[in-house]
Every structure is written in C-alpha cells, then in structure tokens.
Design a protein around this motif. Structure first.
Motif, mmCIF file in Angstrom:
data_model
loop_
_atom_site.group_PDB
_atom_site.id
_atom_site.type_symbol
_atom_site.label_atom_id
_atom_site.label_comp_id
_atom_site.label_asym_id
_atom_site.label_seq_id
_atom_site.Cartn_x
_atom_site.Cartn_y
_atom_site.Cartn_z
ATOM 1 N N ILE A 1 0.852 -1.189 0.000
ATOM 2 C CA ILE A 1 0.000 0.000 0.000
ATOM 3 C C ILE A 1 0.896 1.250 0.000
ATOM 4 O O ILE A 1 1.855 1.334 0.751
ATOM 5 N N ILE A 2 0.597 2.236 -0.913
ATOM 6 C CA ILE A 2 1.356 3.495 -0.947
ATOM 7 C C ILE A 2 0.973 4.305 0.278
ATOM 8 O O ILE A 2 -0.208 4.466 0.614
ATOM 9 N N HIS A 3 1.964 4.841 0.895
ATOM 10 C CA HIS A 3 1.726 5.631 2.104
ATOM 11 C C HIS A 3 0.937 6.875 1.716
ATOM 12 O O HIS A 3 1.261 7.562 0.738
ATOM 13 N N PRO A 4 -0.114 7.236 2.424
ATOM 14 C CA PRO A 4 -0.970 8.374 2.053
ATOM 15 C C PRO A 4 -0.222 9.702 1.991
ATOM 16 O O PRO A 4 -0.522 10.543 1.143
ATOM 17 N N LEU A 5 0.759 9.918 2.828
ATOM 18 C CA LEU A 5 1.480 11.187 2.793
ATOM 19 C C LEU A 5 2.327 11.326 1.532
ATOM 20 O O LEU A 5 2.487 12.417 1.001
ATOM 21 N N LEU A 6 2.854 10.212 1.019
ATOM 22 C CA LEU A 6 3.610 10.256 -0.227
ATOM 23 C C LEU A 6 2.688 10.584 -1.403
ATOM 24 O O LEU A 6 3.044 11.336 -2.307
ATOM 25 N N ALA A 7 1.495 10.025 -1.415
ATOM 26 C CA ALA A 7 0.538 10.284 -2.491
ATOM 27 C C ALA A 7 0.098 11.744 -2.479
ATOM 28 O O ALA A 7 -0.034 12.374 -3.537
ATOM 29 N N VAL A 8 -0.111 12.322 -1.324
ATOM 30 C CA VAL A 8 -0.528 13.727 -1.226
ATOM 31 C C VAL A 8 0.576 14.640 -1.745
ATOM 32 O O VAL A 8 0.314 15.600 -2.483
ATOM 33 N N GLY A 9 1.814 14.345 -1.416
ATOM 34 C CA GLY A 9 2.931 15.152 -1.909
ATOM 35 C C GLY A 9 3.070 15.081 -3.423
ATOM 36 O O GLY A 9 3.312 16.092 -4.085
ATOM 37 N N PHE A 10 2.896 13.895 -3.980
ATOM 38 C CA PHE A 10 2.989 13.726 -5.431
ATOM 39 C C PHE A 10 1.857 14.461 -6.136
ATOM 40 O O PHE A 10 2.076 15.147 -7.148
ATOM 41 N N ILE A 11 0.654 14.353 -5.637
ATOM 42 C CA ILE A 11 -0.500 15.045 -6.235
ATOM 43 C C ILE A 11 -0.306 16.552 -6.148
ATOM 44 O O ILE A 11 -0.598 17.286 -7.098
ATOM 45 N N ASN A 12 0.217 17.044 -5.041
ATOM 46 C CA ASN A 12 0.490 18.476 -4.865
ATOM 47 C C ASN A 12 1.508 18.945 -5.915
ATOM 48 O O ASN A 12 1.331 19.994 -6.533
ATOM 49 N N PHE A 13 2.551 18.176 -6.133
ATOM 50 C CA PHE A 13 3.572 18.525 -7.129
ATOM 51 C C PHE A 13 2.980 18.562 -8.535
ATOM 52 O O PHE A 13 3.215 19.502 -9.300
ATOM 53 N N VAL A 14 2.203 17.552 -8.898
ATOM 54 C CA VAL A 14 1.604 17.483 -10.226
ATOM 55 C C VAL A 14 0.657 18.650 -10.459
ATOM 56 O O VAL A 14 0.673 19.293 -11.517
ATOM 57 N N LEU A 15 -0.174 18.971 -9.508
ATOM 58 C CA LEU A 15 -1.104 20.093 -9.658
ATOM 59 C C LEU A 15 -0.361 21.427 -9.774
ATOM 60 O O LEU A 15 -0.778 22.307 -10.537
ATOM 61 N N THR A 16 0.726 21.591 -9.051
ATOM 62 C CA THR A 16 1.513 22.823 -9.140
ATOM 63 C C THR A 16 2.114 22.971 -10.538
ATOM 64 O O THR A 16 2.081 24.057 -11.127
ATOM 65 N N VAL A 17 2.634 21.891 -11.097
ATOM 66 C CA VAL A 17 3.194 21.943 -12.441
ATOM 67 C C VAL A 17 2.102 22.247 -13.468
ATOM 68 O O VAL A 17 2.301 23.054 -14.383
ATOM 69 N N VAL A 18 0.939 21.644 -13.344
ATOM 70 C CA VAL A 18 -0.162 21.903 -14.270
ATOM 71 C C VAL A 18 -0.593 23.359 -14.195
ATOM 72 O O VAL A 18 -0.828 24.004 -15.239
ATOM 73 N N ILE A 19 -0.683 23.920 -13.012
ATOM 74 C CA ILE A 19 -1.080 25.322 -12.859
ATOM 75 C C ILE A 19 -0.036 26.249 -13.474
ATOM 76 O O ILE A 19 -0.385 27.231 -14.144
ATOM 77 N N LEU A 20 1.235 25.946 -13.290
ATOM 78 C CA LEU A 20 2.285 26.770 -13.891
ATOM 79 C C LEU A 20 2.234 26.725 -15.415
ATOM 80 O O LEU A 20 2.362 27.760 -16.084
ATOM 81 N N ILE A 21 2.046 25.564 -15.962
ATOM 82 C CA ILE A 21 1.970 25.446 -17.426
ATOM 83 C C ILE A 21 0.754 26.186 -17.964
ATOM 84 O O ILE A 21 0.839 26.903 -18.965
ATOM 85 N N MET A 22 -0.379 26.065 -17.299
ATOM 86 C CA MET A 22 -1.585 26.746 -17.756
ATOM 87 C C MET A 22 -1.438 28.261 -17.656
ATOM 88 O O MET A 22 -1.871 28.991 -18.557
ATOM 89 N N SER A 23 -0.842 28.750 -16.607
ATOM 90 C CA SER A 23 -0.717 30.200 -16.444
ATOM 91 C C SER A 23 0.282 30.797 -17.431
ATOM 92 O O SER A 23 0.103 31.927 -17.888
ATOM 93 N N THR A 24 1.338 30.072 -17.802
ATOM 94 C CA THR A 24 2.285 30.631 -18.758
ATOM 95 C C THR A 24 1.740 30.601 -20.179
ATOM 96 O O THR A 24 2.056 31.481 -20.978
ATOM 97 N N THR A 25 0.910 29.623 -20.521
ATOM 98 C CA THR A 25 0.356 29.594 -21.875
ATOM 99 C C THR A 25 -0.737 30.638 -22.058
ATOM 100 O O THR A 25 -0.968 31.085 -23.180
ATOM 101 N N ILE A 26 -1.386 31.043 -21.018
ATOM 102 C CA ILE A 26 -2.414 32.079 -21.133
ATOM 103 C C ILE A 26 -1.785 33.411 -21.506
ATOM 104 O O ILE A 26 -2.298 34.156 -22.330
ATOM 105 N N PHE A 27 -0.626 33.722 -20.929
ATOM 106 C CA PHE A 27 0.008 35.012 -21.159
ATOM 107 C C PHE A 27 0.983 35.007 -22.331
ATOM 108 O O PHE A 27 1.544 36.038 -22.671
ATOM 109 N N ALA A 28 1.174 33.873 -22.947
ATOM 110 C CA ALA A 28 2.083 33.808 -24.098
ATOM 111 C C ALA A 28 1.344 34.270 -25.346
ATOM 112 O O ALA A 28 0.415 33.629 -25.803
#
Length: 132
Positions: A12-39
């Motif tokens: 079983i994946i430890h829940p704290l590791l999954a939360v950290g990974f999801i947080n990282f992925v969402l941060t990268v998605v938000i950064l990519i979306m915000s830079t393409t809007i202003f490009a």
C-alpha cells in the motif's frame, strides 16, 4: 506492533507520499496553464523589401541574370563582364532599378563580382534573388 502488521501494509502506498505527489503534479499543471495564457505573439510588424520597378531607356526595369553556367544576361541579351561594366558606366537606368537574378547553381563569386560592379560603378541599390 508486531512485524506481521508491517508486512501487510507493504504493498500500500503511504498516504502522505501520495498527497505530496499530487500536490507537485497540480503545481506543475497550474504553472503550465498560467504561462500559456500570457504567451502571445509580440506583434512586431515586419516589412520585407520589394523590388522597385524602375525604367531604363526602353521603359523597363533592368534585370541582370546569371545562369548555372555563369553566363550573364542583361534584359535577355548575353553580355560579358566588360560589356556589363560599360552598360553600368553609361547609366541609362534608374539607380534603384537593378535586379540581379542568379541560378542556385551559379558561382557565388561571379554574383559577388556583378554585385560589386553594380554598387561601385553606378552606385545603385541592387536587389538580388535566387532562381530555384
């Protein structure tokens, strides 16, 4: 706690590791979306040069053509480099009406010689293009 309870949770994946990974992925998605809007494109206007149609004694623009065999033509007539020099020295054309057309297999040394002649003798603004 016994060692047996740890063995059961091994797959079983430890829940704290999954939360950290999801947080990282969402941060990268938000950064990519915000830079393409202003490009946007910069909106720089480019002006490409155009051949200015001039007139010589016969009312046509002067066209100097160099073939792949390095033969020089002035308005469709075969000339030598010395004849071209004399033609440019006479100056029976507008100084912004010279066009050099060179075959892509023509010697660039020959084209450079013609360009130097046109600029040196007549002081003309010369347009150069390549025939494919």
């Amino acid at each position: 706690m016994s060692l047996e309870s740890f063995k059961m949770k091994k797959n079983i994946i430890h829940p704290l590791l999954a939360v950290g990974f999801i947080n990282f992925v969402l941060t990268v998605v938000i950064l990519i979306m915000s830079t393409t809007i202003f490009a946007r494109p910069s909106g720089v206007q480019l002006e490409f040069p155009s051949f200015k149609e001039g007139a010589n004694a016969s009312g046509m623009g002067v066209e100097i053509m160099v073939t792949s065999e390095n033969v020089i033509y002035i308005d469709g007539h075969v000339v030598t480099l010395n004849e071209l020099r004399r033609f440019l020295a006479r100056g029976h054309f507008r100084s912004d009406a010279l066009m050099i057309k060179a075959d892509k297999r023509a010697s660039m040394g020959r084209v450079a010689d013609i360009l130097d002649l046109c600029r040196g003798i007549s002081g003309a603004q010369v347009n150069v293009s390549t025939i494919l």
